[in-house]
Design an enzyme around this catalytic site. Structure first.
Site, PDB file in Angstrom:
ATOM      1  CG  HIS A 132      -2.280   0.933   1.095  1.00  0.00           C
ATOM      2  ND1 HIS A 132      -2.016   2.373   1.646  1.00  0.00           N
ATOM      3  CD2 HIS A 132      -3.511   1.024   0.606  1.00  0.00           C
ATOM      4  CE1 HIS A 132      -2.895   2.729   1.333  1.00  0.00           C
ATOM      5  NE2 HIS A 132      -4.250   1.544   0.580  1.00  0.00           N
ATOM      6  CG  PHE A 133      -0.041   2.104  -3.129  1.00  0.00           C
ATOM      7  CD1 PHE A 133      -1.507   1.545  -3.462  1.00  0.00           C
ATOM      8  CD2 PHE A 133      -0.691   3.519  -2.550  1.00  0.00           C
ATOM      9  CE1 PHE A 133      -3.129   1.258  -3.042  1.00  0.00           C
ATOM     10  CE2 PHE A 133      -2.340   3.342  -2.186  1.00  0.00           C
ATOM     11  CZ  PHE A 133      -3.280   2.494  -2.635  1.00  0.00           C
TER      12      PHE A 133
END
Length: 150
Positions: free
Chosen positions: A54-55
């Site tokens: 994420h991410f």
């Protein structure tokens, strides 16, 4: 310095909350006024396990984890307001209203949680909660926690 300044470290937090790595999201309590308010913090590092997905190219702390951290801070306030957590009880996150995300939280940020007790009725507390980074609101919500025997 506030007259309600305290220093509750992670060992004491772990006596209050059942959460453990990687889900313990409060590092320290810096201020507390029982039955009124708490101020706590989390240092966000690139080593957080959620940043793996994420991410990868643009790491951002998931908003739901900021909400969870606010709920944990509310739980600490509730527990410390009654003294200590009883062995057979837990505080559960049971509701949220008016949640808003206003700023991304990234590695290197320090989240400051400010939680104020609004009401407590029949073992359910409602709290006004804010998470700040560098004095800017990253997230705000009204959170409900319920005390239950387990």
């Amino acid at each position: 310095m506030s007259e309600h300044a305290v220093s509750i470290d992670v060992r004491e937090i772990m006596r209050c909350l059942p959460h453990r790595y990687p889900f313990l999201l409060v590092d320290r309590v810096t201020e507390m006024e029982p039955n009124v308010r708490i101020k706590a913090l989390k240092n966000v590092t690139i080593n957080e396990p959620f940043f793996v997905g994420h991410f990868e190219q643009y790491p951002v702390m998931p908003g739901v984890l900021i909400i969870e951290a606010l709920a944990q801070a509310a739980g600490i306030l509730a527990i410390k307001s009654q003294g200590e957590r009883l062995e057979n009880e837990l505080y559960f996150f049971v509701g949220i209203d008016n949640a808003r995300f206003k700023r991304q939280v990234v590695p290197g940020d320090q989240l400051v949680f400010e939680v104020t007790q609004m009401t407590v009725k029949r073992g359910i507390g409602k709290y006004a909660a804010r998470a700040l980074v560098d004095g800017q609101v990253a997230c705000e919500a009204e959170i409900m926690c319920a005390r239950r025997e387990v």
